[in-house]
Design a protein around this motif. Structure first.
Motif, PDB file in Angstrom:
ATOM      1  N   VAL A  97       0.845  -1.201   0.000  1.00  0.00           N
ATOM      2  CA  VAL A  97       0.000   0.000   0.000  1.00  0.00           C
ATOM      3  C   VAL A  97       0.878   1.247   0.000  1.00  0.00           C
ATOM      4  O   VAL A  97       0.625   2.209  -0.746  1.00  0.00           O
ATOM      5  CB  VAL A  97      -0.946  -0.008   1.220  1.00  0.00           C
ATOM      6  CG1 VAL A  97      -1.584   1.374   1.405  1.00  0.00           C
ATOM      7  CG2 VAL A  97      -2.027  -1.053   1.049  1.00  0.00           C
ATOM      8  N   GLU A  98       1.932   1.241   0.804  1.00  0.00           N
ATOM      9  CA  GLU A  98       2.846   2.389   0.864  1.00  0.00           C
ATOM     10  C   GLU A  98       3.655   2.512  -0.420  1.00  0.00           C
ATOM     11  O   GLU A  98       3.808   3.605  -0.972  1.00  0.00           O
ATOM     12  CB  GLU A  98       3.777   2.237   2.070  1.00  0.00           C
ATOM     13  CG  GLU A  98       3.052   2.290   3.410  1.00  0.00           C
ATOM     14  CD  GLU A  98       3.988   2.062   4.580  1.00  0.00           C
ATOM     15  OE1 GLU A  98       5.226   1.972   4.337  1.00  0.00           O
ATOM     16  OE2 GLU A  98       3.509   1.970   5.727  1.00  0.00           O
ATOM     17  N   ARG A  99       4.155   1.381  -0.901  1.00  0.00           N
ATOM     18  CA  ARG A  99       5.013   1.401  -2.096  1.00  0.00           C
ATOM     19  C   ARG A  99       4.243   1.858  -3.324  1.00  0.00           C
ATOM     20  O   ARG A  99       4.742   2.626  -4.151  1.00  0.00           O
ATOM     21  CB  ARG A  99       5.594   0.003  -2.321  1.00  0.00           C
ATOM     22  CG  ARG A  99       6.657  -0.065  -3.394  1.00  0.00           C
ATOM     23  CD  ARG A  99       7.188  -1.491  -3.497  1.00  0.00           C
ATOM     24  NE  ARG A  99       7.672  -1.960  -2.197  1.00  0.00           N
ATOM     25  CZ  ARG A  99       7.798  -3.233  -1.864  1.00  0.00           C
ATOM     26  NH1 ARG A  99       7.441  -4.177  -2.736  1.00  0.00           N
ATOM     27  NH2 ARG A  99       8.248  -3.588  -0.686  1.00  0.00           N
ATOM     28  N   LEU A 100       3.003   1.388  -3.449  1.00  0.00           N
ATOM     29  CA  LEU A 100       2.186   1.715  -4.625  1.00  0.00           C
ATOM     30  C   LEU A 100       1.377   2.992  -4.456  1.00  0.00           C
ATOM     31  O   LEU A 100       0.683   3.412  -5.377  1.00  0.00           O
ATOM     32  CB  LEU A 100       1.231   0.550  -4.919  1.00  0.00           C
ATOM     33  CG  LEU A 100       1.876  -0.788  -5.291  1.00  0.00           C
ATOM     34  CD1 LEU A 100       0.842  -1.910  -5.285  1.00  0.00           C
ATOM     35  CD2 LEU A 100       2.548  -0.694  -6.652  1.00  0.00           C
ATOM     36  N   LYS A 101       1.455   3.582  -3.231  1.00  0.00           N
ATOM     37  CA  LYS A 101       0.621   4.745  -2.902  1.00  0.00           C
ATOM     38  C   LYS A 101      -0.849   4.451  -3.226  1.00  0.00           C
ATOM     39  O   LYS A 101      -1.565   5.255  -3.815  1.00  0.00           O
ATOM     40  CB  LYS A 101       1.104   5.994  -3.650  1.00  0.00           C
ATOM     41  CG  LYS A 101       2.497   6.450  -3.250  1.00  0.00           C
ATOM     42  CD  LYS A 101       2.921   7.698  -4.010  1.00  0.00           C
ATOM     43  CE  LYS A 101       4.213   8.282  -3.471  1.00  0.00           C
ATOM     44  NZ  LYS A 101       5.348   7.339  -3.500  1.00  0.00           N
ATOM     45  N   TYR A 102      -1.253   3.273  -2.818  1.00  0.00           N
ATOM     46  CA  TYR A 102      -2.591   2.772  -3.149  1.00  0.00           C
ATOM     47  C   TYR A 102      -3.671   3.489  -2.342  1.00  0.00           C
ATOM     48  O   TYR A 102      -3.546   3.663  -1.135  1.00  0.00           O
ATOM     49  CB  TYR A 102      -2.655   1.272  -2.872  1.00  0.00           C
ATOM     50  CG  TYR A 102      -4.002   0.643  -3.161  1.00  0.00           C
ATOM     51  CD1 TYR A 102      -4.327   0.193  -4.433  1.00  0.00           C
ATOM     52  CD2 TYR A 102      -4.955   0.494  -2.153  1.00  0.00           C
ATOM     53  CE1 TYR A 102      -5.551  -0.402  -4.705  1.00  0.00           C
ATOM     54  CE2 TYR A 102      -6.178  -0.107  -2.415  1.00  0.00           C
ATOM     55  CZ  TYR A 102      -6.476  -0.552  -3.686  1.00  0.00           C
ATOM     56  OH  TYR A 102      -7.696  -1.131  -3.946  1.00  0.00           O
ATOM     57  N   ILE A 142      -5.642  -3.440  -9.321  1.00  0.00           N
ATOM     58  CA  ILE A 142      -4.247  -3.475  -9.747  1.00  0.00           C
ATOM     59  C   ILE A 142      -4.022  -4.696 -10.632  1.00  0.00           C
ATOM     60  O   ILE A 142      -4.327  -5.829 -10.240  1.00  0.00           O
ATOM     61  CB  ILE A 142      -3.299  -3.542  -8.536  1.00  0.00           C
ATOM     62  CG1 ILE A 142      -3.471  -2.288  -7.669  1.00  0.00           C
ATOM     63  CG2 ILE A 142      -1.854  -3.672  -8.982  1.00  0.00           C
ATOM     64  CD1 ILE A 142      -2.664  -2.332  -6.385  1.00  0.00           C
ATOM     65  N   GLN A 143      -3.491  -4.466 -11.814  1.00  0.00           N
ATOM     66  CA  GLN A 143      -3.183  -5.561 -12.726  1.00  0.00           C
ATOM     67  C   GLN A 143      -2.087  -6.445 -12.139  1.00  0.00           C
ATOM     68  O   GLN A 143      -1.193  -5.977 -11.431  1.00  0.00           O
ATOM     69  CB  GLN A 143      -2.719  -5.006 -14.081  1.00  0.00           C
ATOM     70  CG  GLN A 143      -3.772  -4.244 -14.858  1.00  0.00           C
ATOM     71  CD  GLN A 143      -4.786  -5.167 -15.511  1.00  0.00           C
ATOM     72  OE1 GLN A 143      -4.552  -6.375 -15.663  1.00  0.00           O
ATOM     73  NE2 GLN A 143      -5.911  -4.597 -15.938  1.00  0.00           N
ATOM     74  N   ASP A 144      -2.142  -7.738 -12.457  1.00  0.00           N
ATOM     75  CA  ASP A 144      -1.151  -8.662 -11.913  1.00  0.00           C
ATOM     76  C   ASP A 144       0.251  -8.330 -12.399  1.00  0.00           C
ATOM     77  O   ASP A 144       1.232  -8.545 -11.675  1.00  0.00           O
ATOM     78  CB  ASP A 144      -1.513 -10.101 -12.295  1.00  0.00           C
ATOM     79  CG  ASP A 144      -0.715 -11.115 -11.489  1.00  0.00           C
ATOM     80  OD1 ASP A 144      -0.649 -10.972 -10.253  1.00  0.00           O
ATOM     81  OD2 ASP A 144      -0.143 -12.041 -12.097  1.00  0.00           O
ATOM     82  N   THR A 145       0.387  -7.781 -13.594  1.00  0.00           N
ATOM     83  CA  THR A 145       1.713  -7.409 -14.100  1.00  0.00           C
ATOM     84  C   THR A 145       2.345  -6.347 -13.211  1.00  0.00           C
ATOM     85  O   THR A 145       3.550  -6.373 -12.960  1.00  0.00           O
ATOM     86  CB  THR A 145       1.614  -6.880 -15.545  1.00  0.00           C
ATOM     87  OG1 THR A 145       0.601  -5.853 -15.605  1.00  0.00           O
ATOM     88  CG2 THR A 145       1.255  -7.993 -16.512  1.00  0.00           C
ATOM     89  N   VAL A 146       1.527  -5.416 -12.728  1.00  0.00           N
ATOM     90  CA  VAL A 146       2.020  -4.374 -11.817  1.00  0.00           C
ATOM     91  C   VAL A 146       2.383  -4.983 -10.470  1.00  0.00           C
ATOM     92  O   VAL A 146       3.431  -4.679  -9.884  1.00  0.00           O
ATOM     93  CB  VAL A 146       0.959  -3.262 -11.632  1.00  0.00           C
ATOM     94  CG1 VAL A 146       1.414  -2.243 -10.579  1.00  0.00           C
ATOM     95  CG2 VAL A 146       0.683  -2.571 -12.955  1.00  0.00           C
ATOM     96  N   MET A 147       1.523  -5.869  -9.971  1.00  0.00           N
ATOM     97  CA  MET A 147       1.779  -6.485  -8.672  1.00  0.00           C
ATOM     98  C   MET A 147       3.081  -7.284  -8.700  1.00  0.00           C
ATOM     99  O   MET A 147       3.871  -7.235  -7.743  1.00  0.00           O
ATOM    100  CB  MET A 147       0.593  -7.373  -8.270  1.00  0.00           C
ATOM    101  CG  MET A 147       0.631  -7.816  -6.823  1.00  0.00           C
ATOM    102  SD  MET A 147       0.537  -6.441  -5.641  1.00  0.00           S
ATOM    103  CE  MET A 147      -1.241  -6.159  -5.603  1.00  0.00           C
ATOM    104  N   GLN A 148       3.325  -8.008  -9.798  1.00  0.00           N
ATOM    105  CA  GLN A 148       4.527  -8.835  -9.882  1.00  0.00           C
ATOM    106  C   GLN A 148       5.805  -8.009  -9.949  1.00  0.00           C
ATOM    107  O   GLN A 148       6.891  -8.506  -9.639  1.00  0.00           O
ATOM    108  CB  GLN A 148       4.435  -9.771 -11.089  1.00  0.00           C
ATOM    109  CG  GLN A 148       3.426 -10.894 -10.918  1.00  0.00           C
ATOM    110  CD  GLN A 148       3.520 -11.943 -12.010  1.00  0.00           C
ATOM    111  OE1 GLN A 148       4.578 -12.128 -12.605  1.00  0.00           O
ATOM    112  NE2 GLN A 148       2.429 -12.627 -12.267  1.00  0.00           N
ATOM    113  N   GLN A 149       5.684  -6.737 -10.318  1.00  0.00           N
ATOM    114  CA  GLN A 149       6.841  -5.851 -10.321  1.00  0.00           C
ATOM    115  C   GLN A 149       7.200  -5.374  -8.919  1.00  0.00           C
ATOM    116  O   GLN A 149       8.288  -4.827  -8.690  1.00  0.00           O
ATOM    117  CB  GLN A 149       6.565  -4.637 -11.217  1.00  0.00           C
ATOM    118  CG  GLN A 149       6.456  -4.973 -12.697  1.00  0.00           C
ATOM    119  CD  GLN A 149       5.925  -3.806 -13.525  1.00  0.00           C
ATOM    120  OE1 GLN A 149       5.728  -2.702 -13.012  1.00  0.00           O
ATOM    121  NE2 GLN A 149       5.697  -4.049 -14.808  1.00  0.00           N
TER     122      GLN A 149
END
Length: 293
Positions: free
Chosen positions: A189-194, A199-206
């Motif tokens: 949550v902090e890293r993505l400023k969610y 959130i797409q899985d491609t983004v999550m896997q990064q």
């Protein structure tokens, strides 16, 4: 559409720092005052609550819970399963039982008001429980990736609690409920400023290893308790067959956004069902009449 826009505006108003601080203060006070009124629980149920708070998900079964109405509920669910069509609109992936079908098989909806389930929810919230209803889902084995098949947090309230029941055996190829544990979710949550959304899985896997993805596998009758406002979660796409499951939704009776009505059934249906339940259950069903003072 107008109501959604209105609610979105009101939610924005509720994020004004002074109002949010005041609301949080009332909430914290209510939690402290309710501590002496929390219902007692067995050692096993206390472990479920502790696991929910620490991990975000606790897994049990209808057999272990042994709630009185489970047999009637599963019997009704088996009768309803073949009545749920497998046809969806273009770009859709789930078919829900209609309100009329839920009313025809009320044992499903009413299972969510079992005292043991409400007690677990109340000890998780540390506040009286609001029951928002039941959903009978048929998740279609197709390649659609949108909405609840993407990673997200449930942001309807400070704490959202769901109970999920598998109606058949579910393995990795049959669309299991997936989540990322609480501690890892907090970092994401902090890293993505969610704030909200999917959130797409491609983004999550990064941003996190796929080894942090936890799949809830189990046989028919598996019960998943999930703190869905505190864990990134999704329904994994089923590829082997459609997935049939039940979802039961809960929040506390002191919602962060009191103007949002998330009942799964119309008011007249709720009133009809209310004639079949105890006073304790009634307070969770028609919770807007029994709000925390």
């Amino acid at each position: 559409m107008i109501k959604r826009i209105y609610n979105r505006v009101l939610k924005h108003v509720y994020t004004i720092p002074s109002l949010e601080k005041y609301s949080d203060s009332i909430y914290k006070t209510a939690v402290q005052q309710h501590a002496v009124n929390l219902p007692p629980m067995s050692t096993g149920d206390l472990k479920i609550v502790e696991t929910l708070k620490n991990e975000g998900v606790a897994i049990s079964s209808l057999e272990e819970l042994a709630t009185p109405s489970s047999s009637k509920m599963t019997s009704a669910a088996k009768k309803l399963m073949p009545l749920i069509p497998c046809i969806t609109k273009k770009n859709e992936f789930v078919v829900h039982a209609t309100n009329e079908q839920i009313m025809e098989y009320p044992e499903i909806f009413l299972w969510g008001l079992e005292r043991r389930i409400l007690n677990i929810a109340e000890n998780y919230f540390n506040l009286p429980v609001a029951y928002h209803g039941a959903y009978f889902r048929r998740d279609i084995a197709n390649k659609v990736q949108r909405k609840s098949r993407l990673w997200h947090l449930d942001g309807e309230d400070r704490q959202v609690f769901k109970v999920i029941i598998y109606l058949h055996d579910v393995n990795e190829d049959q669309g299991p409920f997936q989540y990322i544990p609480v501690s890892t979710t907090q970092k994401l949550v902090e890293r993505l400023k969610y704030r909200q959304g999917y959130i797409q899985d491609t983004v999550m896997q990064q941003n996190v290893s796929s080894s942090d993805y936890k799949s809830c596998l189990g046989v028919a009758g598996t019960v998943i308790f999930a703190a869905t406002s505190h864990i990134f979660h999704r329904g994994k796409i089923p590829v082997a067959s459609d997935r049939f499951s039940l979802f039961f939704d809960y929040t506390s009776r002191l919602p962060k956004y009191p103007f949002v009505n998330r009942y799964s059934l119309p008011q007249d249906y709720l009133l009809s069902l209310s004639r079949k339940i105890t006073q304790h259950q009634l307070q969770s069903l028609l919770w807007q009449n029994y709000k925390v003072k």
